[in-house]
Design an enzyme around this catalytic site. Sequence first.
Site, PDB file in Angstrom:
ATOM      1  N   LYS A   1       0.823  -1.210   0.000  1.00 42.21           N
ATOM      2  CA  LYS A   1       0.000   0.000   0.000  1.00 42.21           C
ATOM      3  C   LYS A   1       0.860   1.264   0.000  1.00 42.21           C
ATOM      4  CE  LYS A   1      -1.717   3.446   2.439  1.00 42.21           C
ATOM      5  NZ  LYS A   1      -1.232   4.185   3.616  1.00 42.21           N
TER       6      LYS A   1
ATOM      7  N   ASP B   1      -6.097   0.950   0.817  1.00 41.15           N
ATOM      8  CA  ASP B   1      -6.043   1.166   2.262  1.00 41.15           C
ATOM      9  C   ASP B   1      -7.395   0.772   2.850  1.00 41.15           C
ATOM     10  OD1 ASP B   1      -7.852   3.062   1.580  1.00 41.15           O
ATOM     11  OD2 ASP B   1      -6.764   4.759   2.378  1.00 41.15           O
TER      12      ASP B   1
END
Length: 218
Positions: free
Chosen positions: A121, A139
Amino acid sequence: MLTLKQIRFCLDTMAEMFPDAHCELNHRNPFDLVIAVVLSAQCTDALVNKVTTELFKKYHVPEDYLAVTEEELQHDIRSIGLYRNKAKNIRKLCEDLIHVYGGNVPETQEELVKLAGVGRKTANVVASVAFGVPAIAVDTHVERVSKRLGICRWKDSVTEVEKTLMRKVPEEEWSVTHHRLIFFGRYHCKAQSPQCDICPLLEICREGQKRMKGREKK
DNA sequence: CTCCCGATAT
DNA sequence: ATATCAGGAG
């Protein structure tokens, strides 16, 4: 599961709701951004900005984070939470930036994920925001919104959510879409209080309709 | 899977 | 009081 046409409707609607969706983590350069995103794990970006306002006055380059003790760095980021892990990771990350990359931040996801404290991420955020590489960082907001709307399945892993989004969204729209999904999740389709009653996507939202039905019997 | 963790919203 | 926050490492 939503059709491609319904997903298009979602993206266009989010574009109208949040035309200026962007990275809200303050940073002056790619290095600052790496630090800010590492700090942002399990923490609101507002709080990260509060801390980095002072942090970035004191630390400018990787060497600066190694010039103080780990305890001092912990203290400087303590209000963020998870500060022991983050302080350790940041120091290791800075060592690698100096010794492997000549003090610069690498530009590809493959290299970025090798850095301490940088997972899939974070690597996507840095590559996308700092270097313009097309990417969709998944996320907590992107995952929650994608699952509620039915863009992907509830059981999907984070990796599967990312793959699905990359398959169903044109590559040139990956980065904007990523930010619009985040803004939509952060300010409208919130974790604890989703605004289903005023949501323009209610007609195609599986979870939203379920929630509105459960509310009628009161 | 668990652990790390303070600040804030609900 | 509890859930959640731009997750990642072991």
